[in-house]
Design a protein around this motif. Structure first.
Motif, short mmCIF file in Angstrom:
data_model
loop_
_atom_site.label_atom_id
_atom_site.label_comp_id
_atom_site.label_asym_id
_atom_site.label_seq_id
_atom_site.Cartn_x
_atom_site.Cartn_y
_atom_site.Cartn_z
N PRO A 10 77.45 22.38 37.41
CA PRO A 10 78.76 22.67 37.09
C PRO A 10 79.60 23.08 36.24
CG PRO A 10 78.53 21.31 38.86
CD PRO A 10 77.36 21.15 38.33
N GLU A 11 80.02 24.12 36.66
CA GLU A 11 81.38 24.10 35.88
C GLU A 11 82.50 22.78 36.04
OE1 GLU A 11 84.76 27.71 34.20
OE2 GLU A 11 83.02 28.20 35.36
N ARG A 12 83.52 22.53 35.13
CA ARG A 12 84.73 21.87 35.44
C ARG A 12 86.04 22.47 34.51
NH1 ARG A 12 83.16 15.69 35.11
NH2 ARG A 12 80.79 15.55 35.79
N TYR A 13 86.21 21.92 35.51
CA TYR A 13 87.87 22.85 35.78
C TYR A 13 89.09 21.24 34.85
CZ TYR A 13 85.93 26.21 37.91
OH TYR A 13 84.95 26.81 38.25
N ASN B 190 82.70 19.72 49.97
CA ASN B 190 81.80 20.04 48.49
C ASN B 190 81.63 18.83 47.92
OD1 ASN B 190 83.11 21.42 46.03
ND2 ASN B 190 84.98 20.05 46.23
N THR B 191 80.35 19.97 46.99
CA THR B 191 79.49 19.20 45.91
C THR B 191 79.76 19.36 44.40
OG1 THR B 191 78.07 20.68 45.42
CG2 THR B 191 77.50 18.93 47.79
N GLY B 192 79.12 18.11 44.01
CA GLY B 192 79.20 18.07 42.77
C GLY B 192 80.07 16.68 42.05
N VAL C 103 85.08 20.04 39.55
CA VAL C 103 84.75 21.14 39.87
C VAL C 103 84.93 21.96 41.22
CG1 VAL C 103 82.19 19.66 40.14
CG2 VAL C 103 83.58 19.67 41.83
N GLY C 104 86.83 21.73 41.41
CA GLY C 104 87.61 22.57 42.07
C GLY C 104 86.71 22.16 43.86
N GLY C 105 87.87 22.54 44.72
CA GLY C 105 87.63 22.57 45.95
C GLY C 105 88.74 21.32 46.63
N LYS C 106 87.73 20.71 47.86
CA LYS C 106 88.53 19.38 48.39
C LYS C 106 88.33 18.29 47.49
CE LYS C 106 90.19 21.31 52.42
NZ LYS C 106 91.87 21.42 53.09
N MET C 107 88.77 17.01 46.94
CA MET C 107 88.00 15.75 46.23
C MET C 107 89.23 15.45 46.94
SD MET C 107 87.03 17.14 43.48
CE MET C 107 86.33 18.26 43.10
N TRP D 114 95.75 3.92 45.85
CA TRP D 114 95.95 5.08 47.10
C TRP D 114 94.60 6.17 47.23
CZ3 TRP D 114 99.16 5.93 50.62
CH2 TRP D 114 99.05 7.59 50.77
N GLU D 115 94.47 6.58 47.92
CA GLU D 115 93.61 7.18 48.63
C GLU D 115 93.94 8.83 48.97
OE1 GLU D 115 90.72 6.60 49.97
OE2 GLU D 115 89.83 5.38 49.22
N GLU D 116 94.23 9.97 49.15
CA GLU D 116 94.47 11.56 49.49
C GLU D 116 93.61 12.10 49.17
OE1 GLU D 116 97.95 13.48 47.31
OE2 GLU D 116 98.02 11.59 46.98
N VAL D 117 93.33 13.51 49.90
CA VAL D 117 92.81 14.41 49.80
C VAL D 117 93.34 15.63 49.55
CG1 VAL D 117 90.64 15.92 51.03
CG2 VAL D 117 90.96 13.71 51.64
N VAL D 118 93.04 16.49 48.50
CA VAL D 118 93.59 17.78 47.51
C VAL D 118 92.94 18.66 47.22
CG1 VAL D 118 95.48 16.16 47.44
CG2 VAL D 118 93.63 17.00 45.70
N ASP D 119 93.10 19.81 47.72
CA ASP D 119 92.56 21.24 47.30
C ASP D 119 92.69 21.31 45.72
OD1 ASP D 119 90.67 22.70 47.78
OD2 ASP D 119 91.59 23.85 49.53
N LEU D 120 91.91 21.72 44.44
CA LEU D 120 92.45 21.54 43.81
C LEU D 120 91.61 23.68 43.28
CD1 LEU D 120 91.66 18.50 41.64
CD2 LEU D 120 93.59 19.58 42.36
N PRO D 121 92.49 24.02 42.38
CA PRO D 121 92.24 25.46 42.11
C PRO D 121 90.50 25.13 40.66
CG PRO D 121 94.11 25.06 41.31
CD PRO D 121 93.43 23.68 41.80
N LYS D 122 89.34 26.29 41.36
CA LYS D 122 89.03 26.42 39.85
C LYS D 122 89.33 27.18 39.17
CE LYS D 122 84.77 25.93 43.02
NZ LYS D 122 83.59 26.46 44.11
N GLU D 123 90.46 26.31 38.27
CA GLU D 123 90.68 26.77 37.09
C GLU D 123 91.29 25.58 36.40
OE1 GLU D 123 94.92 28.57 39.04
OE2 GLU D 123 93.38 29.90 38.51
N THR D 124 92.27 25.90 34.96
CA THR D 124 92.91 24.57 34.61
C THR D 124 94.39 24.21 35.33
OG1 THR D 124 91.57 24.99 32.81
CG2 THR D 124 94.29 24.00 32.56
#
Length: 146
Positions: free
Chosen positions: A25-28, A54-56, A79-83, A112-122
């Protein structure tokens, strides 16, 4: 070109991917700062693992002087999305040890751990680790076991 040489060249091209491009998959790319108690954390590692449907592949970057960038050599984008983001302070893998007798610096928190939603872009994403990070993480682990 002999048939044998042609076969060797073909196998080498297949192993190297012909153009050296990554499959999958595309990586950002993401970059930013990691702070604890208002100060840059120094060195360490940051991991971006797909979660919650989310997969990848995971992304990774070395933290240098409190800053990270998955676009730098040796790092991998996400790969973007929930991480699930894992931040591990301490020495980055290729940091030279200048004095074998010097004790390693004690990190301000172990993990440290946290869940974030990363965009599918730089993008840019800064992390401010809470002062009581170790206590919060321990409480989260206990509640997950219950």
């Amino acid at each position: 070109m002999s048939l044998r040489l042609f076969g060797v060249v073909t196998v080498l091209a297949l192993l190297t991917g012909c153009g050296g491009s990554d499959s999958g998959p595309e990586r950002y790319h993401v970059s930013g700062e990691v702070k604890w108690n208002g100060q840059l954390v120094g060195d360490g590692m940051i991991y971006f693992e797909p979660t919650q449907g989310n997969t990848g592949p995971a992304g990774v970057a070395a933290i240098r002087g409190g800053k990270y960038d998955t676009a730098l050599e040796g790092n991998k984008g996400h790969v973007g999305g929930k991480m699930l983001v894992r931040i591990v302070p301490g020495l980055a893998p290729d940091t030279p040890i200048l004095d074998d007798n010097a004790p390693p610096a004690s990190p301000p928190f172990p993990l440290w751990e946290e869940v974030v939603d990363l965009p599918k872009e730089t993008s840019t994403r800064n992390f401010d680790i809470p002062q009581d990070a170790e206590k919060q993480l321990r409480a989260k682990q206990i509640s997950n076991q219950a």
